[in-house]
Write a protein that holds these residues in place. Structure first.
Motif, mmCIF file in Angstrom:
data_model
loop_
_atom_site.group_PDB
_atom_site.id
_atom_site.type_symbol
_atom_site.label_atom_id
_atom_site.label_comp_id
_atom_site.label_asym_id
_atom_site.label_seq_id
_atom_site.Cartn_x
_atom_site.Cartn_y
_atom_site.Cartn_z
ATOM 1 N N LYS A 26 20.881 5.978 -7.275
ATOM 2 C CA LYS A 26 20.125 4.766 -7.588
ATOM 3 C C LYS A 26 18.659 5.152 -7.731
ATOM 4 N N ILE A 27 18.091 4.873 -8.893
ATOM 5 C CA ILE A 27 16.742 5.308 -9.221
ATOM 6 C C ILE A 27 15.778 4.125 -9.144
ATOM 7 N N GLY A 28 14.634 4.340 -8.512
ATOM 8 C CA GLY A 28 13.597 3.320 -8.444
ATOM 9 C C GLY A 28 12.360 3.762 -9.196
ATOM 10 N N TRP A 29 11.606 2.799 -9.711
ATOM 11 C CA TRP A 29 10.377 3.125 -10.445
ATOM 12 C C TRP A 29 9.290 2.124 -10.090
ATOM 13 N N TYR A 30 8.158 2.645 -9.623
ATOM 14 C CA TYR A 30 7.007 1.804 -9.267
ATOM 15 C C TYR A 30 5.840 2.171 -10.182
ATOM 16 N N ALA A 79 12.982 -5.109 -8.919
ATOM 17 C CA ALA A 79 13.033 -5.098 -7.460
ATOM 18 C C ALA A 79 12.154 -6.215 -6.901
ATOM 19 N N SER A 80 12.452 -6.620 -5.709
ATOM 20 C CA SER A 80 11.649 -7.654 -5.054
ATOM 21 C C SER A 80 10.329 -7.110 -4.539
ATOM 22 N N GLY A 81 10.252 -5.790 -4.381
ATOM 23 C CA GLY A 81 9.023 -5.187 -3.878
ATOM 24 C C GLY A 81 9.247 -3.737 -3.502
ATOM 25 N N PRO A 82 8.187 -3.061 -3.030
ATOM 26 C CA PRO A 82 8.296 -1.645 -2.662
ATOM 27 C C PRO A 82 9.285 -1.382 -1.536
ATOM 28 N N VAL A 83 9.487 -2.357 -0.682
ATOM 29 C CA VAL A 83 10.442 -2.171 0.423
ATOM 30 C C VAL A 83 11.842 -1.960 -0.129
ATOM 31 N N GLN A 84 12.235 -2.762 -1.099
ATOM 32 C CA GLN A 84 13.568 -2.625 -1.686
ATOM 33 C C GLN A 84 13.728 -1.254 -2.343
ATOM 34 N N GLN A 100 -2.208 6.077 -2.735
ATOM 35 C CA GLN A 100 -2.232 6.076 -1.271
ATOM 36 C C GLN A 100 -1.695 4.762 -0.720
ATOM 37 N N SER A 101 -2.111 3.654 -1.343
ATOM 38 C CA SER A 101 -1.678 2.334 -0.882
ATOM 39 C C SER A 101 -0.170 2.167 -1.003
ATOM 40 N N VAL A 102 0.396 2.577 -2.136
ATOM 41 C CA VAL A 102 1.833 2.424 -2.365
ATOM 42 C C VAL A 102 2.635 3.279 -1.389
ATOM 43 N N TYR A 103 2.203 4.517 -1.171
ATOM 44 C CA TYR A 103 2.953 5.380 -0.251
ATOM 45 C C TYR A 103 2.808 4.923 1.200
ATOM 46 N N ASN A 104 1.719 4.264 1.530
ATOM 47 C CA ASN A 104 1.616 3.651 2.860
ATOM 48 C C ASN A 104 2.647 2.528 2.995
ATOM 49 N N GLU A 105 2.849 1.777 1.904
ATOM 50 C CA GLU A 105 3.872 0.726 1.910
ATOM 51 C C GLU A 105 5.267 1.330 2.062
ATOM 52 N N LEU A 134 13.186 -1.518 -11.192
ATOM 53 C CA LEU A 134 11.767 -1.525 -11.537
ATOM 54 C C LEU A 134 10.929 -2.345 -10.566
ATOM 55 N N TYR A 135 9.669 -1.903 -10.393
ATOM 56 C CA TYR A 135 8.703 -2.762 -9.703
ATOM 57 C C TYR A 135 7.318 -2.479 -10.246
ATOM 58 N N ASN A 136 6.535 -3.541 -10.385
ATOM 59 C CA ASN A 136 5.150 -3.438 -10.804
ATOM 60 C C ASN A 136 4.381 -4.541 -10.092
ATOM 61 N N ARG A 137 3.133 -4.280 -9.752
ATOM 62 C CA ARG A 137 2.358 -5.314 -9.049
ATOM 63 C C ARG A 137 2.259 -6.584 -9.891
ATOM 64 N N THR A 138 2.123 -6.423 -11.210
ATOM 65 C CA THR A 138 2.227 -7.570 -12.115
ATOM 66 C C THR A 138 3.717 -7.712 -12.439
#
Length: 339
Positions: free
Chosen positions: A20-24, A64-69, A88-93, A41-45
């Motif tokens: 299962k592949i994710g993309w931010y 995706a619903s967000g970075p957690v998913q 940095q912010s995304v990897y902290n999430e 997929l996930y994007n802030r917008t």
């Protein structure tokens, strides 16, 4: 293309379940890279992610619903983001999600953005502190059109087993070739900065050459034809076309803010290593000049583009030669009237 575009042995037998592949991140590059894979997929917008998912169809992409998913459900998670702060912010999430949802299966996080090498080292320490999790630095070479065509060149550094999983997933498809930089995670981001410095310096020399051709009355279009005949490098052809034809729309290219960010990283690297790159220093100044002129035009309401491409650095060369920064027709007409 080289005979062996992937410098790794093949991965072991695929796992019993499909990966299962994710993309931010769906910026200028990510928007074209992500469709080459079947992804979550996930994007802030979020609307941008939904638009792409609708275009691709539910069998290829879901939102995706967000970075957690992404961090919890996916086996391999790609990120492609604008700058170091966003990375940095995304990897902290991601780290927060992993700490709250411990995983029992292997996960690989793949950073494809252009970042400073030491940040890659910090992220590697962060992600590898979680059991079963690995990090691969894999910045890419090529413009958005190459991403759309699946012909990017990928640099990779990090854990060997993880690199080969990612390489055979992305080549062919996302890219046409992988450059293996070994186990030191900082090496791939380093070669990315050096490579961008080469392109940046070449763009500056190209801009100076085309400007001199216009000022002399030869014409930048004639000079551009000569460039294609004697120095037909893909980047010179692509950016030369933008410069000669005033195609400075950064919404479908590489935005100048990204170019300035990269030039700041390269200059920092050259200072730390005591290895000057004067061409990058000049290109940095030219891009700031172009951005300054563009911002003044936006304030006056006379701007043509909301975002300008980094090829607009020719504006600095043109202004230094007493010419219009963004309109080569004015240059040609003035030269013609003088003659």
């Amino acid at each position: 293309m080289q005979s062996n575009p992937v410098p790794f042995s093949r991965p072991p037998t695929p796992p019993p379940h499909p990966l299962k592949i994710g993309w931010y991140g769906l910026g200028a590059m990510g928007y074209f890279m992500a469709p080459r894979l079947h992804v979550l997929l996930y994007n802030r917008t979020v609307s941008k992610a939904q638009k792409l998912a609708d275009q691709l169809g539910s069998s290829v992409a879901k939102v995706a619903s967000g970075p957690v998913q992404l961090a919890v459900e996916c086996d391999i998670i790609f990120t492609n983001l604008a700058d170091d702060t966003a990375v940095q912010s995304v990897y902290n999430e991601f780290a927060k999600a992993l700490s709250e949802n411990p995983t029992s299966k292997a996960k690989i996080f793949v950073e494809t953005s252009t970042i400073y090498p030491s940040l890659a080292g910090d992220i590697d320490k962060l992600i590898s502190s979680f059991e079963h999790c690995r990090f691969v630095a894999s910045p890419v070479f090529g413009p958005p059109l190459a991403a759309d065509a699946g012909t990017l060149v990928l640099a990779m550094s990090g854990d060997y087993r993880s690199k080969k999983m990612v390489a055979y997933l992305t080549v062919p498809g996302v890219g046409r070739k992988v450059i293996d930089l070994g186990g030191n995670i900082e090496k791939a981001p380093t070669i990315k900065l050096i490579g961008n410095g080469l392109i940046m310096g070449a763009n500056e020399l190209l801009a100076e050459t085309l400007t001199l051709a216009d000022k002399s009355g030869i014409g930048s279009d004639t000079m551009y034809s000569l460039v294609k005949d004697v120095m037909p490098a893909p980047s010179l052809i692509a950016y030369g076309d933008r410069m000669v034809n005033d195609r400075f729309d950064g919404s479908n290219g590489f935005a100048i803010d990204g170019g300035i960010k990269d030039s700041m990283h390269i200059r920092r690297l050259t200072a730390e290593l005591n290895c000057p790159m004067p061409a990058v220093d000049i290109a940095h100044q030219r891009m700031i000049t172009a951005r300054s002129i563009h911002q003044e035009q936006k304030l006056a309401g006379t701007h043509k583009w909301d975002i300008i491409d980094w090829s607009a650095l020719i504006a600095g060369s043109r202004v230094a030669a007493g010419m219009d920064p963004f309109d080569s027709n004015k240059i040609a007409n003035r030269i013609l009237n003088v003659q």
